[in-house]
Design a protein around this motif. Structure first.
Motif, PDB file in Angstrom:
ATOM      1  N   ILE A   1      -2.985  -4.470 -12.022  1.00 19.37           N
ATOM      2  CA  ILE A   1      -2.866  -3.388 -12.998  1.00 19.37           C
ATOM      3  C   ILE A   1      -2.436  -3.883 -14.386  1.00 19.37           C
ATOM      4  CG2 ILE A   1      -2.536  -1.534 -11.327  1.00 19.37           C
ATOM      5  CD1 ILE A   1       0.404  -1.806 -11.568  1.00 19.37           C
TER       6      ILE A   1
ATOM      7  N   VAL B   1       0.520  -8.078 -12.906  1.00 23.03           N
ATOM      8  CA  VAL B   1       1.266  -7.110 -12.099  1.00 23.03           C
ATOM      9  C   VAL B   1       0.273  -6.596 -11.057  1.00 23.03           C
ATOM     10  CG1 VAL B   1       2.507  -4.912 -12.040  1.00 23.03           C
ATOM     11  CG2 VAL B   1       2.773  -6.464 -14.000  1.00 23.03           C
ATOM     12  N   LEU B   2       0.676  -6.723  -9.805  1.00 22.79           N
ATOM     13  CA  LEU B   2      -0.217  -6.430  -8.694  1.00 22.79           C
ATOM     14  C   LEU B   2       0.343  -5.278  -7.868  1.00 22.79           C
ATOM     15  CD1 LEU B   2      -2.639  -7.546  -6.867  1.00 22.79           C
ATOM     16  CD2 LEU B   2      -0.824  -8.638  -5.541  1.00 22.79           C
ATOM     17  N   GLN B   3      -0.544  -4.378  -7.496  1.00 24.47           N
ATOM     18  CA  GLN B   3      -0.145  -3.300  -6.580  1.00 24.47           C
ATOM     19  C   GLN B   3      -0.986  -3.438  -5.320  1.00 24.47           C
ATOM     20  OE1 GLN B   3       0.896   0.705  -8.120  1.00 24.47           O
ATOM     21  NE2 GLN B   3      -0.864   1.373  -6.908  1.00 24.47           N
TER      22      GLN B   3
ATOM     23  N   GLN C   1      -0.987  -2.572  -0.698  1.00 24.56           N
ATOM     24  CA  GLN C   1      -0.310  -2.051   0.493  1.00 24.56           C
ATOM     25  C   GLN C   1      -0.024  -3.207   1.439  1.00 24.56           C
ATOM     26  OE1 GLN C   1      -3.508   1.116   0.596  1.00 24.56           O
ATOM     27  NE2 GLN C   1      -1.927   2.168   1.788  1.00 24.56           N
TER      28      GLN C   1
ATOM     29  N   VAL D   1       3.001   1.045  -0.123  1.00 28.20           N
ATOM     30  CA  VAL D   1       2.566   0.518  -1.424  1.00 28.20           C
ATOM     31  C   VAL D   1       3.679  -0.349  -2.012  1.00 28.20           C
ATOM     32  CG1 VAL D   1       1.876   1.109  -3.783  1.00 28.20           C
ATOM     33  CG2 VAL D   1       1.058   2.483  -1.839  1.00 28.20           C
ATOM     34  N   GLN D   2       3.279  -1.552  -2.468  1.00 27.82           N
ATOM     35  CA  GLN D   2       4.252  -2.464  -3.074  1.00 27.82           C
ATOM     36  C   GLN D   2       3.732  -2.931  -4.426  1.00 27.82           C
ATOM     37  OE1 GLN D   2       4.368  -5.338   0.227  1.00 27.82           O
ATOM     38  NE2 GLN D   2       6.450  -4.638   0.641  1.00 27.82           N
ATOM     39  N   ARG D   3       4.644  -3.362  -5.240  1.00 33.81           N
ATOM     40  CA  ARG D   3       4.260  -3.844  -6.568  1.00 33.81           C
ATOM     41  C   ARG D   3       4.911  -5.211  -6.802  1.00 33.81           C
ATOM     42  NH1 ARG D   3       3.771  -0.510 -12.184  1.00 33.81           N
ATOM     43  NH2 ARG D   3       2.529   0.807 -10.829  1.00 33.81           N
TER      44      ARG D   3
ATOM     45  N   GLU E   1       5.331  -8.590  -9.603  1.00 31.54           N
ATOM     46  CA  GLU E   1       5.085  -9.288 -10.863  1.00 31.54           C
ATOM     47  C   GLU E   1       4.931 -10.762 -10.545  1.00 31.54           C
ATOM     48  OE1 GLU E   1       7.877  -8.425 -13.929  1.00 31.54           O
ATOM     49  OE2 GLU E   1       7.680  -6.243 -13.689  1.00 31.54           O
TER      50      GLU E   1
END
Lengths: 172, 174
Positions: free
Chosen positions: B85, B114-116, B118, B124-126, B128
């Motif tokens: 994202i 920045v990655l989103q 599952q 859902v995780q995010r 950096e």
């Protein structure tokens, strides 16, 4: 004749050399392996791994195109060793005012450090009155990039700029 | 668990766009185990994507935590329906691929992302990420778009001045 040969051609750079040479090789049923072709100054150089029939037949087949483009050519028997690339783990770049002996000095240091050169290319840039020499080397070396850096710094004049970088290959 | 066959370029299945994962069930978890075993059975890959074994779903595994030279990382990651994202910066790096044996090349990737995504439970995780881990994720996510690093190659001979100026100055003081 071994299964693979290395064909080397050199001549004044002109449009159509690669197409003309490879068309002949194709017609003769030659399989190409790894190749390197590039313009060096006003010249064009080609090195091609070939697997084909008789050596004499290839040379004869190329004679017309060699005459047309004024190419000098040479054929050597080789062992192919395909599918066995070594991966470079260090890159050395050097640039500075052009002078005699720079490549010899740099590569002597690298050889003493155990670096095996996999790829080296150099360019003369700048202008005729102020030529600039650029050298890029990739190789395999057990010494660290920092150790090579120190060895080069000790051996080269202050006005020669260089960098030594580790190449870390991502496999995914 | 089983070691699965790695598809090799130019297998057309590597060019397919992956479908989203919708069911986070036992079958998915078994597949994740097989995919990880396949990654570990090979020549030291830091990542693997489901399409590389013919399962054209949006799932990749990335783990750079065991590399000889340490880099910032988030450990062992199973990334499902991942999406980048944010991107920042770019740098050239050398890459190879389980699906393209005996060849490596230079590829430009974002330095930071920045990655989103599952996880295997569907949460859902995010993240950096930066550097080598960000590169590994971008390499694997390309597989989900039907792309290989071959599609992004840049010349090995054109990066003489590509590095940051401050890095070059620091090195020249050697």
């Amino acid at each position: 004749m071994s299964e693979w040969t290395m064909l080397t051609l050199v001549g004044r750079d002109q449009e159509g050399i690669v197409a003309a040479v490879t068309a002949v090789l194709h017609k003769e049923g030659c399989q190409l392996g790894e190749t390197s072709m590039m313009r060096l100054g006003g010249n064009f150089s080609m090195m091609l791994m070939l697997s084909c029939g008789a050596e004499v037949a290839v040379l004869e087949a190329l004679s017309e195109v060699a005459e047309q483009f004024e190419l000098r050519l040479h054929l050597d028997q080789i062992e192919a060793q395909l599918h066995d690339h070594r991966q470079a783990n260090v890159r050395v770049t050097v640039h500075g005012a052009d002078r005699i002996g720079l490549v010899a000095e740099v590569t002597a240091v690298l050889a003493a450090g155990g670096l095996s050169v996999l790829d080296l290319c150099s360019d003369v840039a700048g202008s005729a009155d102020k030529p600039l020499y650029l050298l890029q080397i990739e190789g395999v070396c057990e010494l660290s990039a920092e150790a090579l850096q120190l060895a080069l710094r000790a051996a080269l004049d202050e006005d020669v700029q260089f960098s030594v970088d580790e190449i870390e290959t991502l496999l995914g | 668990m089983a070691v699965l066959e790695i598809l090799k370029h130019p297998d057309v299945r590597l060019q397919q766009v992956a479908e989203p994962v919708e069911r986070f069930d036992a079958a998915l978890h078994r597949f994740i185990d097989d995919l990880e075993q396949t990654r570990l059975a090979g020549p030291g890959a830091v990542g693997i994507a489901a399409p590389q074994v013919g399962e054209v779903i949006q799932l990749v595994i990335v783990d750079i935590s065991t590399m000889k030279k340490p880099h910032p990382n988030h450990g062992h990651l199973v990334l499902i329906n991942p999406e980048i994202i944010k991107w920042k910066g770019h740098e050239v790096g050398r890459e190879g691929c389980l699906s393209v044996p005996d060849f490596t090349g230079n590829v430009i990737r974002a330095q930071q992302i920045v990655l989103q995504a599952q996880n295997p439970q569907g949460e859902v995780q995010r993240f950096e990420m930066q550097g080598f881990e960000a590169r590994a994720v971008q390499h694997e996510l390309d597989h989900l778009e039907g792309m290989l690093f071959l599609d992004r190659l840049v010349s090995r001979r054109s990066d003489l001045f590509a590095r940051k100026v401050f890095q070059k100055k620091a090195k020249n003081r050697g």
